[in-house]
Scaffold this motif. Structure first.
Motif, PDB file in Angstrom:
ATOM      1  N   ASP A 191       0.851  -1.193   0.000  1.00 29.52           N
ATOM      2  CA  ASP A 191       0.000   0.000   0.000  1.00 29.52           C
ATOM      3  C   ASP A 191       0.884   1.239   0.000  1.00 29.52           C
ATOM      4  N   ALA A 192       0.243   2.404  -0.028  1.00 31.21           N
ATOM      5  CA  ALA A 192       0.980   3.666  -0.107  1.00 31.21           C
ATOM      6  C   ALA A 192       1.746   3.977   1.175  1.00 31.21           C
ATOM      7  N   LEU A 193       1.374   3.350   2.284  1.00 35.78           N
ATOM      8  CA  LEU A 193       2.072   3.611   3.540  1.00 35.78           C
ATOM      9  C   LEU A 193       3.548   3.238   3.442  1.00 35.78           C
ATOM     10  N   GLU A 194       3.845   2.215   2.659  1.00 34.16           N
ATOM     11  CA  GLU A 194       5.218   1.711   2.600  1.00 34.16           C
ATOM     12  C   GLU A 194       6.178   2.661   1.895  1.00 34.16           C
ATOM     13  N   THR A 195       5.647   3.581   1.096  1.00 36.23           N
ATOM     14  CA  THR A 195       6.520   4.489   0.343  1.00 36.23           C
ATOM     15  C   THR A 195       6.367   5.947   0.786  1.00 36.23           C
ATOM     16  N   ARG A 196       5.790   6.160   1.965  1.00 35.79           N
ATOM     17  CA  ARG A 196       5.681   7.522   2.495  1.00 35.79           C
ATOM     18  C   ARG A 196       7.058   8.128   2.741  1.00 35.79           C
ATOM     19  N   ALA A 197       7.120   9.434   2.718  1.00 37.26           N
ATOM     20  CA  ALA A 197       8.334  10.105   3.166  1.00 37.26           C
ATOM     21  C   ALA A 197       8.540   9.780   4.645  1.00 37.26           C
ATOM     22  N   PRO A 198       9.767   9.480   5.072  1.00 37.49           N
ATOM     23  CA  PRO A 198       9.998   9.129   6.473  1.00 37.49           C
ATOM     24  C   PRO A 198       9.452  10.157   7.466  1.00 37.49           C
ATOM     25  N   ALA A 199       9.575  11.437   7.150  1.00 39.28           N
ATOM     26  CA  ALA A 199       9.062  12.468   8.061  1.00 39.28           C
ATOM     27  C   ALA A 199       7.543  12.393   8.164  1.00 39.28           C
ATOM     28  N   GLU A 200       6.873  12.074   7.060  1.00 39.42           N
ATOM     29  CA  GLU A 200       5.418  11.932   7.079  1.00 39.42           C
ATOM     30  C   GLU A 200       5.014  10.746   7.947  1.00 39.42           C
ATOM     31  N   ARG A 201       5.750   9.646   7.835  1.00 39.04           N
ATOM     32  CA  ARG A 201       5.458   8.466   8.656  1.00 39.04           C
ATOM     33  C   ARG A 201       5.632   8.789  10.139  1.00 39.04           C
ATOM     34  N   GLU A 202       6.723   9.467  10.464  1.00 39.36           N
ATOM     35  CA  GLU A 202       6.992   9.803  11.860  1.00 39.36           C
ATOM     36  C   GLU A 202       5.881  10.689  12.427  1.00 39.36           C
ATOM     37  N   ARG A 203       5.437  11.656  11.651  1.00 34.81           N
ATOM     38  CA  ARG A 203       4.351  12.524  12.119  1.00 34.81           C
ATOM     39  C   ARG A 203       3.073  11.717  12.346  1.00 34.81           C
ATOM     40  N   ALA A 204       2.776  10.801  11.433  1.00 31.72           N
ATOM     41  CA  ALA A 204       1.551  10.020  11.553  1.00 31.72           C
ATOM     42  C   ALA A 204       1.587   9.096  12.774  1.00 31.72           C
ATOM     43  N   LEU A 205       2.715   8.459  13.003  1.00 27.61           N
ATOM     44  CA  LEU A 205       2.824   7.553  14.146  1.00 27.61           C
ATOM     45  C   LEU A 205       2.665   8.310  15.464  1.00 27.61           C
ATOM     46  N   PHE A 206       3.326   9.459  15.562  1.00 25.01           N
ATOM     47  CA  PHE A 206       3.266  10.183  16.832  1.00 25.01           C
ATOM     48  C   PHE A 206       2.026  11.060  16.954  1.00 25.01           C
ATOM     49  N   ALA A 207       1.286  11.205  15.876  1.00 23.97           N
ATOM     50  CA  ALA A 207      -0.046  11.802  15.996  1.00 23.97           C
ATOM     51  C   ALA A 207      -1.033  10.781  16.529  1.00 23.97           C
ATOM     52  N   ALA A 208      -0.829   9.497  16.202  1.00 20.95           N
ATOM     53  CA  ALA A 208      -1.727   8.435  16.656  1.00 20.95           C
ATOM     54  C   ALA A 208      -1.413   7.984  18.079  1.00 20.95           C
ATOM     55  N   LEU A 209      -0.172   8.121  18.527  1.00 17.12           N
ATOM     56  CA  LEU A 209       0.226   7.577  19.821  1.00 17.12           C
ATOM     57  C   LEU A 209      -0.515   8.194  21.007  1.00 17.12           C
ATOM     58  N   PRO A 210      -0.687   9.514  21.100  1.00 21.73           N
ATOM     59  CA  PRO A 210      -1.417  10.054  22.263  1.00 21.73           C
ATOM     60  C   PRO A 210      -2.832   9.504  22.403  1.00 21.73           C
ATOM     61  N   ALA A 211      -3.547   9.342  21.281  1.00 24.36           N
ATOM     62  CA  ALA A 211      -4.893   8.782  21.354  1.00 24.36           C
ATOM     63  C   ALA A 211      -4.856   7.342  21.822  1.00 24.36           C
ATOM     64  N   LEU A 212      -3.855   6.589  21.376  1.00 20.80           N
ATOM     65  CA  LEU A 212      -3.716   5.210  21.833  1.00 20.80           C
ATOM     66  C   LEU A 212      -3.462   5.163  23.330  1.00 20.80           C
ATOM     67  N   LEU A 213      -2.566   6.026  23.817  1.00 17.41           N
ATOM     68  CA  LEU A 213      -2.265   6.052  25.247  1.00 17.41           C
ATOM     69  C   LEU A 213      -3.488   6.449  26.063  1.00 17.41           C
TER      70      LEU A 213
END
Length: 428
Positions: free
Chosen positions: A10-32
């Protein structure tokens, strides 16, 4: 030129690394926040940290590492006295009637310990479809699944990923080699998932009978080492084997691609590599313990210590995937040694080093013969003040209650293998 790499999952695998990092740490607070509300083990973050403040790697690294031993202890404590009100020790947000969790657990598994793991109702809850796709599996394939369906989650993990990919699954499980070979001859699966050693057994037995595994051309293997020699041997018999790294607690962590250059991290996890015995991240390229945070709302493990050693590889995967790559499994991080009747732990070595800012790295070497042990702490220092070795020796005795020698070493001279305690004793 070789053949082009297959398209990504899928498109997630070819994201810019900075975009991936932002997405992961945007999701983490809600998970916590979700974990704090529904899983008692996360009822309070340390030092008053709020879930909404954990928005980068520095904030994540301030949280404690959860070890499997802690997970087991909490589950055992919940089971004391007979009926357990929370068999998952407060780490799961789902359960079934009679549990202190809302419903939603589709399956529950038992791993050695015993440790119990829940499986939720999500499609591909262990995120294995991505690894299967990278190994060449496609919709319409028949997959022969030889991982265990009994007690542990490995068989269900692979089946969930294969079904999500659109494959058909034969649940072979472990053992019954002759019956599994019969099924392969008659069903003619396109691929195999299971341990590499069992795949070799199947190929050998098929060859002994004067045949082969037929149309099996690809395999996704895990659960044990997959050395290049075995990979090449399978290729010589018409099977391209790929490996993935997964655990019963976390699901998929990383997977191999056609590039054959390390393992690419899964898109649904945040991975840190820390110095064994601590929760402190090490520089990229240094060997350390894999610590994983999984963005799974049903079983939200945060900074979970796998106990496995690995290291980050530089650069990006030639397949076009942009996520971080790791070298794969490089041994175990638990290096506890018994010296003169007392246990010495990597965390104690780390504590000694932490007391001296000039120490960059430390490695405790236990040598001599049994009952005549000698401890030497080798430490990397750029500049050593007078009396530093003696002060470090005092700290060794203070922390471990044992005497130890100190050897001052030049920066970069200690091996980059993740070892904090090296047991070099003679056991003859």
């Amino acid at each position: 030129m070789g053949a082009p790499f297959a398209a990504p999952f899928d498109a997630l695998e070819t994201r810019a690394p900075a975009e991936r990092e932002r997405a992961l740490f945007a999701a983490l607070p809600a998970l916590l926040a979700h974990a704090q509300a529904h899983a008692p083990a996360f009822a309070a973050l340390p030092a008053g940290a709020a879930a909404g403040s954990v928005t980068d790697r520095a904030a994540l690294a301030a949280l404690p590492v959860t070890r499997k031993s802690e997970l087991l202890a909490r589950q055992q404590a919940a089971r004391e006295g007979g009926v357990a009100a929370d068999v998952f020790g407060g780490f799961s947000t789902i359960g079934w009637r009679g549990q202190r969790r809302p419903n939603g657990a589709r399956k529950v598994f038992q791993s050695p310990g015993p440790i119990y793991e829940p499986e939720g109702e999500a499609t591909d809850p262990w995120r294995v479809a991505r690894a299967l796709h990278a190994a060449g599996f496609r919709a319409g394939d028949l997959v022969h699944n030889s991982f265990s369906y009994h007690l542990t989650p490995a068989g269900s993990m692979m089946e969930g990923g294969a079904l999500a990919l659109g494959c058909t699954v034969f649940p072979g499980g472990v053992g019954n080699t002759e019956l599994q070979l019969q099924a392969m001859r008659e069903l003619r699966p396109h691929g195999y998932v299971g341990t590499p050693s069992f795949l070799k057994i199947l190929v050998d037995k098929a060859l002994d009978a004067g045949g082969s595994l037929g149309p099996v051309q690809r395999a996704l293997v895990s659960g044990e080492a997959f050395p290049p020699a075995l990979r090449d041997w399978l290729r010589g018999h018409g099977i391209e084997g790929y490996q993935c790294y997964a655990t019963a607690d976390l699901g998929l962590i990383a997977y191999e691609t056609e590039a054959r250059e390390g393992l690419v991290l899964d898109e649904g996890v945040i991975v840190e590599i820390v110095r064994p015995g601590t929760g402190d991240p090490v520089p990229d390229g240094e060997v350390g313990e894999l610590v994983v945070t999984t963005l799974n709302p049903d079983y939200p493990l945060v900074r979970f210590g796998t106990g496995d050693l690995s290291a980050v590889l530089p650069g990006r995967c030639p397949s076009g995937r942009t996520n971080t790559r790791i070298k794969g499994w490089m041994g175990r991080a638990d290096q506890t040694a018994k010296v003169r009747g007392m246990f010495v732990h990597p965390s104690q070595v780390a504590e000694v080093a932490r007391r001296f800012p000039e120490v960059a790295r430390a490695r405790l070497v236990v040598s001599g013969e049994m009952a005549n042990d000698r401890m030497t702490l080798r430490v990397e220092v750029a500049q050593a003040a007078d009396g530093l070795a003696a002060r470090i020796a005092d700290a060794i005795r203070d922390v471990t209650k044992l005497r130890g020698e100190v050897e001052l070493c030049a920066p970069g001279s200690l091996p980059n293998d993740g070892r904090v305690i090296e047991d070099a004793r003679q056991y003859d």
